[in-house]
Design a protein around this motif. Structure first.
Motif, PDB file in Angstrom:
ATOM      1  N   SER A 130       0.837  -1.183   0.000  1.00  0.00           N
ATOM      2  CA  SER A 130       0.000   0.000   0.000  1.00  0.00           C
ATOM      3  C   SER A 130       0.874   1.234   0.000  1.00  0.00           C
ATOM      4  CB  SER A 130      -0.891   0.030   1.237  1.00  0.00           C
ATOM      5  OG  SER A 130      -1.674   1.213   1.244  1.00  0.00           O
ATOM      6  N   PRO A 131       0.358   2.307  -0.567  1.00  0.00           N
ATOM      7  CA  PRO A 131       1.076   3.574  -0.424  1.00  0.00           C
ATOM      8  C   PRO A 131       0.716   4.239   0.903  1.00  0.00           C
ATOM      9  CG  PRO A 131      -0.815   3.887  -1.849  1.00  0.00           C
ATOM     10  CD  PRO A 131      -0.762   2.416  -1.506  1.00  0.00           C
ATOM     11  N   LEU A 132       1.656   4.998   1.400  1.00  0.00           N
ATOM     12  CA  LEU A 132       1.433   5.850   2.568  1.00  0.00           C
ATOM     13  C   LEU A 132       0.693   7.082   2.071  1.00  0.00           C
ATOM     14  CD1 LEU A 132       1.955   6.714   5.495  1.00  0.00           C
ATOM     15  CD2 LEU A 132       4.234   7.431   4.784  1.00  0.00           C
ATOM     16  N   LEU A 133      -0.519   7.302   2.561  1.00  0.00           N
ATOM     17  CA  LEU A 133      -1.400   8.345   2.044  1.00  0.00           C
ATOM     18  C   LEU A 133      -1.746   9.374   3.118  1.00  0.00           C
ATOM     19  CD1 LEU A 133      -3.814   5.861   0.270  1.00  0.00           C
ATOM     20  CD2 LEU A 133      -2.178   7.373  -0.887  1.00  0.00           C
ATOM     21  N   ARG A 134      -1.394  10.628   2.851  1.00  0.00           N
ATOM     22  CA  ARG A 134      -1.785  11.707   3.760  1.00  0.00           C
ATOM     23  C   ARG A 134      -3.314  11.682   3.906  1.00  0.00           C
ATOM     24  NH1 ARG A 134       0.958  16.495   4.859  1.00  0.00           N
ATOM     25  NH2 ARG A 134       2.206  16.221   2.987  1.00  0.00           N
ATOM     26  N   TYR A 135      -3.793  11.889   5.100  1.00  0.00           N
ATOM     27  CA  TYR A 135      -5.222  11.953   5.456  1.00  0.00           C
ATOM     28  C   TYR A 135      -5.902  10.581   5.525  1.00  0.00           C
ATOM     29  CZ  TYR A 135      -4.281  16.699   3.843  1.00  0.00           C
ATOM     30  OH  TYR A 135      -3.719  17.930   3.642  1.00  0.00           O
ATOM     31  N   PHE A 189       4.711   1.788   0.298  1.00  0.00           N
ATOM     32  CA  PHE A 189       5.224   2.674  -0.748  1.00  0.00           C
ATOM     33  C   PHE A 189       4.975   4.134  -0.392  1.00  0.00           C
ATOM     34  CE2 PHE A 189       4.525  -1.144  -3.418  1.00  0.00           C
ATOM     35  CZ  PHE A 189       5.780  -1.224  -3.993  1.00  0.00           C
ATOM     36  N   VAL A 190       5.819   5.010  -0.908  1.00  0.00           N
ATOM     37  CA  VAL A 190       5.479   6.427  -0.888  1.00  0.00           C
ATOM     38  C   VAL A 190       4.617   6.659  -2.126  1.00  0.00           C
ATOM     39  CG1 VAL A 190       7.514   7.119   0.410  1.00  0.00           C
ATOM     40  CG2 VAL A 190       7.595   7.180  -2.069  1.00  0.00           C
ATOM     41  N   VAL A 191       3.842   7.721  -2.097  1.00  0.00           N
ATOM     42  CA  VAL A 191       2.905   7.998  -3.190  1.00  0.00           C
ATOM     43  C   VAL A 191       3.681   8.227  -4.489  1.00  0.00           C
ATOM     44  CG1 VAL A 191       1.100   9.561  -3.974  1.00  0.00           C
ATOM     45  CG2 VAL A 191       1.232   8.938  -1.587  1.00  0.00           C
ATOM     46  N   CYS A 230       5.206  -9.519  11.928  1.00  0.00           N
ATOM     47  CA  CYS A 230       4.737  -8.431  11.065  1.00  0.00           C
ATOM     48  C   CYS A 230       5.896  -7.708  10.379  1.00  0.00           C
ATOM     49  CB  CYS A 230       3.950  -7.402  11.874  1.00  0.00           C
ATOM     50  SG  CYS A 230       2.442  -8.005  12.618  1.00  0.00           S
ATOM     51  N   ARG A 231       7.100  -8.007  10.761  1.00  0.00           N
ATOM     52  CA  ARG A 231       8.263  -7.262  10.268  1.00  0.00           C
ATOM     53  C   ARG A 231       8.814  -7.821   8.954  1.00  0.00           C
ATOM     54  NH1 ARG A 231      11.415  -5.640  15.859  1.00  0.00           N
ATOM     55  NH2 ARG A 231       9.777  -4.212  16.574  1.00  0.00           N
ATOM     56  N   THR A 232       7.933  -8.304   8.138  1.00  0.00           N
ATOM     57  CA  THR A 232       8.294  -8.761   6.795  1.00  0.00           C
ATOM     58  C   THR A 232       8.174  -7.621   5.793  1.00  0.00           C
ATOM     59  OG1 THR A 232       6.007  -9.462   6.518  1.00  0.00           O
ATOM     60  CG2 THR A 232       7.589 -11.150   7.206  1.00  0.00           C
ATOM     61  N   VAL A 233       7.633  -6.520   6.244  1.00  0.00           N
ATOM     62  CA  VAL A 233       7.339  -5.389   5.361  1.00  0.00           C
ATOM     63  C   VAL A 233       8.602  -4.580   5.078  1.00  0.00           C
ATOM     64  CG1 VAL A 233       6.677  -3.820   7.245  1.00  0.00           C
ATOM     65  CG2 VAL A 233       5.715  -3.502   4.976  1.00  0.00           C
ATOM     66  N   ARG A 234       8.710  -4.126   3.829  1.00  0.00           N
ATOM     67  CA  ARG A 234       9.810  -3.247   3.425  1.00  0.00           C
ATOM     68  C   ARG A 234       9.247  -1.869   3.164  1.00  0.00           C
ATOM     69  NH1 ARG A 234      12.819  -6.743  -1.212  1.00  0.00           N
ATOM     70  NH2 ARG A 234      12.772  -8.731  -0.149  1.00  0.00           N
ATOM     71  N   GLY A 235       9.999  -0.888   3.567  1.00  0.00           N
ATOM     72  CA  GLY A 235       9.512   0.439   3.294  1.00  0.00           C
ATOM     73  C   GLY A 235      10.267   1.477   4.079  1.00  0.00           C
ATOM     74  N   PRO A 236       9.846   2.686   3.909  1.00  0.00           N
ATOM     75  CA  PRO A 236       9.041   3.124   2.776  1.00  0.00           C
ATOM     76  C   PRO A 236       9.890   3.057   1.507  1.00  0.00           C
ATOM     77  CG  PRO A 236       9.714   5.015   4.093  1.00  0.00           C
ATOM     78  CD  PRO A 236      10.213   3.788   4.799  1.00  0.00           C
ATOM     79  N   SER A 237       9.245   2.731   0.419  1.00  0.00           N
ATOM     80  CA  SER A 237       9.976   2.559  -0.831  1.00  0.00           C
ATOM     81  C   SER A 237       9.226   3.232  -1.968  1.00  0.00           C
ATOM     82  CB  SER A 237      10.188   1.073  -1.119  1.00  0.00           C
ATOM     83  OG  SER A 237       8.953   0.418  -1.274  1.00  0.00           O
ATOM     84  N   MET A 238       9.959   3.409  -3.063  1.00  0.00           N
ATOM     85  CA  MET A 238       9.353   3.988  -4.251  1.00  0.00           C
ATOM     86  C   MET A 238       9.883   3.265  -5.473  1.00  0.00           C
ATOM     87  SD  MET A 238      11.193   7.703  -4.152  1.00  0.00           S
ATOM     88  CE  MET A 238      12.175   7.753  -2.661  1.00  0.00           C
ATOM     89  N   SER A 239       8.989   2.965  -6.400  1.00  0.00           N
ATOM     90  CA  SER A 239       9.372   2.355  -7.666  1.00  0.00           C
ATOM     91  C   SER A 239       9.592   3.481  -8.656  1.00  0.00           C
ATOM     92  CB  SER A 239       8.266   1.420  -8.160  1.00  0.00           C
ATOM     93  OG  SER A 239       8.122   0.342  -7.275  1.00  0.00           O
ATOM     94  N   CYS A 240      10.855   3.732  -8.963  1.00  0.00           N
ATOM     95  CA  CYS A 240      11.200   4.836  -9.848  1.00  0.00           C
ATOM     96  C   CYS A 240      12.080   4.313 -10.986  1.00  0.00           C
ATOM     97  CB  CYS A 240      11.874   5.959  -9.069  1.00  0.00           C
ATOM     98  SG  CYS A 240      13.141   5.400  -7.935  1.00  0.00           S
ATOM     99  N   THR A 241      12.464   5.173 -11.884  1.00  0.00           N
ATOM    100  CA  THR A 241      13.176   4.762 -13.083  1.00  0.00           C
ATOM    101  C   THR A 241      14.410   3.898 -12.799  1.00  0.00           C
ATOM    102  OG1 THR A 241      12.327   6.679 -14.254  1.00  0.00           O
ATOM    103  CG2 THR A 241      14.231   5.587 -15.223  1.00  0.00           C
TER     104      THR A 241
END
Length: 180
Positions: free
Chosen positions: A56-61, A87-89, A120-131
Protein backbone atom coordinates in the motif's frame (compact mmCIF):
# COMPACT_ATOMS: atom_id res chain seq x y z
CA UNK A 1 -17.91 -12.35 -9.25
CA UNK A 2 -19.42 -15.01 -11.49
CA UNK A 3 -15.96 -16.29 -12.48
CA UNK A 4 -14.53 -16.49 -8.94
CA UNK A 5 -14.83 -20.29 -8.80
CA UNK A 6 -12.88 -20.62 -12.07
CA UNK A 7 -10.17 -18.30 -10.78
CA UNK A 8 -9.86 -20.24 -7.53
CA UNK A 9 -9.62 -23.54 -9.48
CA UNK A 10 -6.84 -22.05 -11.56
CA UNK A 11 -5.03 -20.99 -8.35
CA UNK A 12 -5.33 -24.57 -7.05
CA UNK A 13 -3.98 -25.96 -10.33
CA UNK A 14 -0.95 -23.66 -10.17
CA UNK A 15 -0.22 -24.60 -6.56
CA UNK A 16 -0.69 -28.35 -7.27
CA UNK A 17 1.86 -28.04 -10.09
CA UNK A 18 4.49 -27.24 -7.46
CA UNK A 19 4.76 -23.54 -8.22
CA UNK A 20 4.58 -20.87 -5.57
CA UNK A 21 1.61 -18.62 -6.22
CA UNK A 22 1.70 -15.24 -4.50
CA UNK A 23 -1.18 -12.80 -4.86
CA UNK A 24 -0.43 -9.13 -4.17
CA UNK A 25 -3.27 -7.52 -2.21
CA UNK A 26 -3.62 -3.80 -1.82
CA UNK A 27 -5.04 -2.50 1.46
CA UNK A 28 -4.84 1.18 2.40
CA UNK A 29 -6.44 1.04 5.83
CA UNK A 30 -7.21 -1.64 8.44
CA UNK A 31 -10.94 -0.97 8.05
CA UNK A 32 -10.75 -2.60 4.61
CA UNK A 33 -9.88 -5.90 6.30
CA UNK A 34 -13.01 -5.95 8.44
CA UNK A 35 -15.75 -6.66 5.90
CA UNK A 36 -17.28 -10.10 5.57
CA UNK A 37 -16.63 -10.09 1.80
CA UNK A 38 -12.89 -9.46 2.26
CA UNK A 39 -12.61 -12.08 4.99
CA UNK A 40 -14.38 -14.62 2.78
CA UNK A 41 -12.22 -13.78 -0.24
CA UNK A 42 -9.03 -14.15 1.83
CA UNK A 43 -10.24 -17.50 3.17
CA UNK A 44 -11.02 -18.82 -0.32
CA UNK A 45 -7.71 -17.68 -1.79
CA UNK A 46 -5.68 -19.09 1.11
CA UNK A 47 -7.62 -22.39 0.84
CA UNK A 48 -6.14 -22.85 -2.66
CA UNK A 49 -2.64 -22.85 -1.21
CA UNK A 50 -1.85 -19.43 -2.67
CA UNK A 51 0.08 -16.97 -0.58
CA UNK A 52 -1.23 -13.42 -0.13
CA UNK A 53 1.16 -10.52 0.29
CA UNK A 54 0.13 -6.91 0.78
CA UNK A 55 1.31 -3.51 -0.30
CA UNK A 56 0.00 0.00 0.00
CA UNK A 57 1.08 3.57 -0.42
CA UNK A 58 1.43 5.85 2.57
CA UNK A 59 -1.40 8.35 2.04
CA UNK A 60 -1.79 11.71 3.76
CA UNK A 61 -5.22 11.95 5.46
CA UNK A 62 -5.87 8.18 5.11
CA UNK A 63 -3.13 6.12 6.73
CA UNK A 64 -0.49 8.67 7.78
CA UNK A 65 0.05 7.43 11.33
CA UNK A 66 2.22 4.64 12.74
CA UNK A 67 -0.72 3.26 14.72
CA UNK A 68 -2.81 2.74 11.58
CA UNK A 69 0.03 0.90 9.85
CA UNK A 70 0.80 -1.26 12.87
CA UNK A 71 -2.89 -2.16 13.20
CA UNK A 72 -3.12 -2.94 9.48
CA UNK A 73 -0.02 -5.17 9.52
CA UNK A 74 -1.27 -7.04 12.60
CA UNK A 75 -4.69 -7.63 11.02
CA UNK A 76 -3.08 -8.79 7.79
CA UNK A 77 -0.89 -11.29 9.66
CA UNK A 78 -3.95 -12.52 11.57
CA UNK A 79 -5.51 -13.25 8.14
CA UNK A 80 -2.29 -15.03 7.04
CA UNK A 81 -1.40 -12.16 4.72
CA UNK A 82 2.28 -11.25 4.56
CA UNK A 83 2.93 -7.49 4.85
CA UNK A 84 5.31 -6.76 1.98
CA UNK A 85 5.64 -3.10 0.95
CA UNK A 86 4.85 0.35 2.22
CA UNK A 87 5.22 2.67 -0.75
CA UNK A 88 5.48 6.43 -0.89
CA UNK A 89 2.91 8.00 -3.19
CA UNK A 90 3.90 7.69 -6.85
CA UNK A 91 4.86 10.77 -8.82
CA UNK A 92 1.46 11.20 -10.45
CA UNK A 93 -1.16 13.97 -10.40
CA UNK A 94 -2.52 13.07 -6.96
CA UNK A 95 0.94 13.07 -5.36
CA UNK A 96 0.66 16.73 -4.33
CA UNK A 97 -2.43 15.94 -2.23
CA UNK A 98 -1.62 12.51 -0.78
CA UNK A 99 2.19 12.65 -0.63
CA UNK A 100 4.29 13.12 2.49
CA UNK A 101 7.91 14.22 2.74
CA UNK A 102 10.28 11.23 2.54
CA UNK A 103 11.69 11.99 5.99
CA UNK A 104 8.20 11.90 7.51
CA UNK A 105 7.37 8.72 5.58
CA UNK A 106 10.42 7.05 7.08
CA UNK A 107 9.48 8.21 10.59
CA UNK A 108 5.97 6.75 10.22
CA UNK A 109 7.35 3.46 8.90
CA UNK A 110 10.00 3.19 11.62
CA UNK A 111 7.53 3.94 14.43
CA UNK A 112 4.98 1.47 13.02
CA UNK A 113 7.69 -1.17 12.66
CA UNK A 114 8.62 -0.70 16.33
CA UNK A 115 4.99 -1.26 17.37
CA UNK A 116 4.68 -4.75 15.87
CA UNK A 117 6.14 -8.16 16.61
CA UNK A 118 8.60 -10.00 14.40
CA UNK A 119 5.88 -11.80 12.42
CA UNK A 120 4.74 -8.43 11.06
CA UNK A 121 8.26 -7.26 10.27
CA UNK A 122 8.29 -8.76 6.80
CA UNK A 123 7.34 -5.39 5.36
CA UNK A 124 9.81 -3.25 3.42
CA UNK A 125 9.51 0.44 3.29
CA UNK A 126 9.04 3.12 2.78
CA UNK A 127 9.98 2.56 -0.83
CA UNK A 128 9.35 3.99 -4.25
CA UNK A 129 9.37 2.36 -7.67
CA UNK A 130 11.20 4.84 -9.85
CA UNK A 131 13.18 4.76 -13.08
CA UNK A 132 16.48 3.44 -11.65
CA UNK A 133 14.72 0.77 -9.55
CA UNK A 134 12.89 0.18 -6.30
CA UNK A 135 14.44 2.47 -3.69
CA UNK A 136 13.98 2.21 0.08
CA UNK A 137 14.34 5.23 2.35
CA UNK A 138 16.57 4.31 5.29
CA UNK A 139 16.40 7.67 7.05
CA UNK A 140 18.35 10.86 7.61
CA UNK A 141 22.07 10.62 8.32
CA UNK A 142 25.02 12.94 8.58
CA UNK A 143 28.09 12.71 6.33
CA UNK A 144 31.02 15.11 6.81
CA UNK A 145 28.80 17.35 8.94
CA UNK A 146 26.06 17.56 6.31
CA UNK A 147 22.54 16.09 6.53
CA UNK A 148 21.76 13.51 3.83
CA UNK A 149 18.98 11.07 3.03
CA UNK A 150 20.19 7.47 3.20
CA UNK A 151 18.64 5.12 0.64
CA UNK A 152 19.23 1.69 -0.85
CA UNK A 153 18.07 -0.21 -3.88
CA UNK A 154 15.75 -3.13 -3.19
CA UNK A 155 15.79 -3.74 -6.96
CA UNK A 156 17.84 -1.92 -9.53
CA UNK A 157 18.32 -1.60 -13.26
CA UNK A 158 21.94 -2.46 -12.49
CA UNK A 159 22.05 -5.61 -10.32
CA UNK A 160 25.23 -4.33 -8.60
CA UNK A 161 23.18 -1.55 -7.00
CA UNK A 162 20.88 -3.92 -5.10
CA UNK A 163 21.34 -3.78 -1.34
CA UNK A 164 23.94 -1.02 -1.45
CA UNK A 165 23.23 2.08 0.59
CA UNK A 166 23.70 5.46 -1.05
CA UNK A 167 23.20 9.06 -0.08
CA UNK A 168 21.19 11.90 -1.59
CA UNK A 169 21.14 15.60 -0.78
CA UNK A 170 18.84 16.35 2.15
CA UNK A 171 15.64 18.11 1.22
CA UNK A 172 13.02 18.18 4.00
CA UNK A 173 10.29 18.89 1.43
CA UNK A 174 11.15 16.03 -0.97
CA UNK A 175 8.39 13.52 -1.63
CA UNK A 176 10.13 11.71 -4.52
CA UNK A 177 13.64 10.64 -5.46
CA UNK A 178 14.13 13.32 -8.12
CA UNK A 179 13.57 16.02 -5.48
CA UNK A 180 16.69 15.00 -3.55
Amino acid sequence: DDDAADTLKMFEKVVRSGRNLAIMAHFNHPAELSTAAVKEAIHHIRATGAQIRSQSPLLRYINDSPEIWADMWRKQVNHNIIPYYMFVVRDTGAQHFFGLPLEQAHQIWQQAYQLVSGVCRTVRGPSMSCTPGKVQILGVSEVAGEKVITLRFLQGRNPDWVGRPFFAAYNPEAIWLDEL
